[in-house]
Design a protein around this motif. Structure first.
Motif, PDB file in Angstrom:
ATOM      1  N   UNK A 359      -4.819  -1.012   1.017  1.00  0.00           N
ATOM      2  CA  UNK A 359      -5.607  -0.923  -0.496  1.00  0.00           C
ATOM      3  C   UNK A 359      -4.797  -1.438  -1.141  1.00  0.00           C
ATOM      4  N   UNK A 360      -4.057   0.135  -2.317  1.00  0.00           N
ATOM      5  CA  UNK A 360      -3.892   0.049  -3.072  1.00  0.00           C
ATOM      6  C   UNK A 360      -2.721   1.826  -3.171  1.00  0.00           C
ATOM      7  N   UNK A 361      -1.208   0.993  -3.323  1.00  0.00           N
ATOM      8  CA  UNK A 361      -0.075   2.614  -3.226  1.00  0.00           C
ATOM      9  C   UNK A 361      -0.770   3.161  -4.492  1.00  0.00           C
ATOM     10  N   UNK A 362      -0.940   4.321  -4.493  1.00  0.00           N
ATOM     11  CA  UNK A 362      -2.133   5.121  -5.545  1.00  0.00           C
ATOM     12  C   UNK A 362      -0.202   5.425  -7.226  1.00  0.00           C
ATOM     13  N   UNK A 363       0.911   4.615  -6.433  1.00  0.00           N
ATOM     14  CA  UNK A 363       2.034   4.822  -7.686  1.00  0.00           C
ATOM     15  C   UNK A 363       1.877   3.215  -8.809  1.00  0.00           C
ATOM     16  N   UNK A 364       1.285   2.184  -7.674  1.00  0.00           N
ATOM     17  CA  UNK A 364       1.424   1.384  -8.722  1.00  0.00           C
ATOM     18  C   UNK A 364      -0.118   0.484  -8.820  1.00  0.00           C
ATOM     19  N   UNK A 365       0.103   0.183 -10.086  1.00  0.00           N
ATOM     20  CA  UNK A 365      -1.170  -0.873 -10.121  1.00  0.00           C
ATOM     21  C   UNK A 365      -1.718  -2.442  -9.556  1.00  0.00           C
ATOM     22  N   UNK A 366      -0.590  -2.799  -9.019  1.00  0.00           N
ATOM     23  CA  UNK A 366       0.031  -4.178  -8.912  1.00  0.00           C
ATOM     24  C   UNK A 366       1.472  -4.241  -8.356  1.00  0.00           C
ATOM     25  N   UNK A 367       1.017  -5.872  -7.836  1.00  0.00           N
ATOM     26  CA  UNK A 367       2.307  -6.648  -7.171  1.00  0.00           C
ATOM     27  C   UNK A 367       2.506  -5.740  -5.859  1.00  0.00           C
ATOM     28  N   UNK A 368       2.590  -4.155  -5.424  1.00  0.00           N
ATOM     29  CA  UNK A 368       2.232  -3.856  -4.407  1.00  0.00           C
ATOM     30  C   UNK A 368       1.671  -3.967  -3.308  1.00  0.00           C
ATOM     31  N   UNK A 369       1.628  -5.319  -2.514  1.00  0.00           N
ATOM     32  CA  UNK A 369       0.144  -5.437  -1.723  1.00  0.00           C
ATOM     33  C   UNK A 369       0.251  -5.477  -0.298  1.00  0.00           C
ATOM     34  N   UNK A 370      -0.486  -5.113   0.534  1.00  0.00           N
ATOM     35  CA  UNK A 370      -0.575  -4.664   1.537  1.00  0.00           C
ATOM     36  C   UNK A 370      -0.008  -6.257   2.488  1.00  0.00           C
TER      37      UNK A 370
END
Length: 450
Positions: A359-370
């Motif tokens: 999924x997606x970490x709630x403090x980052x909208x992009x760039x931090x990927x599984x």
């Protein structure tokens, strides 16, 4: 030197792990008694003159003999051959152990893309890549953090770590783990701890596997005290699972790899090492399904400290300060009103290595990927990116919102983490990570109040 056999590793037998048995803990560090053959466990003594079925008694101690009873960890195993039956160890050449940590780390936030799938067949042990660490095995304090991406099962190769226990967090692909204490099947959104010294073998049940490893040199991981939370919440001891006795009685050409004082060693062994027919004690592998974590959060205002998401801790000599905290951020409701709901901008005395399982970490909208990772060291300022900040600042907080389809985690340490030289120079490193904050707008107006 490597004694790895040249023949292809046998295909993983997923049915073997599908039928594996587990037992729930009634208390963390609880004593177990389990036998694969009835009548194996001795009654009234640990090491009788003759063990049933012609077995050998062996004790494995994970703490000092004189450790207080509530933290003492040891198990007696009853096996077909003693653990000492193997050839002498010889050096095993492998880049991830030889790769040094950076002597002068930079005070910048860092982030990496996921490890790519190797082009060459690579098993679980050979796939480790060192990203960061602190302390040393010699001092029995600190940790090392690896990422792995494997494409083949270990076959006739077995491994044990003499430097520390291993906390393994799969991100992609199920692992079938044979251990001296029994079988474990571990999938993404679960975690597993393999004790220091425990011999094990990893089969890939889905073709390839990727994930994260924290090697803990210090005090054994344990559940935190709950304090004002009370008797319920966070991870429950009853949800941790330990294998029941299972054994291999196989002879042949096997390899035993050991990690000791930061280096790898290998020895030939003429039988499968997981030949324990019965065992009793409280020192054994265990796994935990992170989907069972009972999340605690604010129901009034302000974003809670990440300590409310603590699963396991490795205590240090300082009360209330841990060598390692394992923290997770699973799906949860956000209900705080008139509050900036994501993690705020912050600088910590602790250092944080983060990974994302799905999924997606709630403090980052992009760039931090599984499969990716980030490192924010001691007093390195970080927080939500510009897009997340703007969205959260204008959110209607009179309505609850559920964070879904996500699982992030953090290895947090009290001592700064030194990145490896390989990680610093890796093409996976996002050199432009800092840009996610550069478009944060200036909103200051001396004549206006909220």
């Amino acid at each position: 030197m490597s004694l790895k056999h040249k023949a292809a590793a046998p295909a993983a037998d997923s049915s073997l792990f599908d039928q594996s048995e587990l037992q729930y803990q009634s208390g963390f560090g609880n004593d177990f008694a389990t036998e694969a053959l009835a009548g194996t466990l001795p009654v009234g003594r640990n090491s009788p003159q003759r063990v049933a079925h012609g077995l050998y008694a062996e004790q494995i101690s994970g703490t000092a003999f004189t450790a207080p009873r509530d933290v003492n960890r040891r198990s007696w195993v009853y096996r077909i051959r003693p653990g000492a039956v193997h050839s002498p160890f010889k050096p095993y050449s492998n880049a991830w152990v030889e790769e040094p940590l950076c002597a002068q780390p930079e005070p910048n936030p860092m982030r990496w893309n996921p490890l790519p799938i190797p082009a060459q067949p690579t098993d679980f042990i050979d796939s480790w890549r060192l990203f960061a660490g602190n302390g040393a095995p010699q001092s029995m304090s600190g940790c090392a953090i690896y990422m792995y991406c494997a494409t083949e099962s270990m076959g006739h190769r077995y491994f044990y770590n003499g430097d520390g226990e291993l906390l393994i967090v799969p991100q992609e692909g199920r692992l079938g783990i044979k251990t001296e204490f029994g079988l474990l099947r571990v999938e993404p959104q679960e975690m597993v701890v393999i004790p220091r010294g425990c011999r094990f073998n990893v089969s890939l049940l889905d073709g390839h596997a990727r994930g994260y490893i924290c090697e803990n040199y210090g005090a054994l991981l344990r559940l935190p005290d709950l304090g004002p939370i009370g008797s319920n919440g966070l991870a429950l001891s009853r949800d941790f699972e330990t294998p029941v006795a299972w054994y291999e009685d196989q002879e042949g050409d096997y390899e035993l790899i050991a990690k000791f004082q930061g280096a790898l060693w290998c020895a030939s062994i003429g039988h499968a090492p997981c030949d324990v027919v019965a065992w009793h004690g409280n020192y054994a592998p265990y796994k935990y399904d992170m989907r069972r974590f009972n999340t605690i959060g604010t129901i009034s205002f302000d974003h809670p400290d990440p300590s409310l998401f603590l699963v396991l801790q490795s205590p240090s000599y300082a009360p209330g300060v841990d060598d390692i905290d394992f923290v997770i951020f699973p799906p949860r409701w956000l209900v705080a009103e008139n509050t900036f709901r994501p993690p705020w901008f912050h600088r910590n005395v602790a250092s944080e290595f983060m990974g994302l399982v799905q999924g997606q970490y709630d403090a980052k909208s992009g760039g931090f990927v599984p499969g990716g990772a980030s490192l924010h060291n001691c007093m390195v300022s970080h927080g939500p990116d510009a897009e997340t900040f703007d969205k959260a600042s204008n959110e209607d907080t009179s309505q609850p919102r559920k964070v879904t389809d996500t699982l992030a985690f953090m290895f947090e340490t009290r001592v700064p983490l030194l990145p490896s030289n390989e990680a610093l120079g890796s093409p996976l490193r996002q050199k432009d990570y800092y840009l996610c904050w550069q478009s944060v707008a200036r909103h200051f107006n001396s004549g206006e109040s909220v």
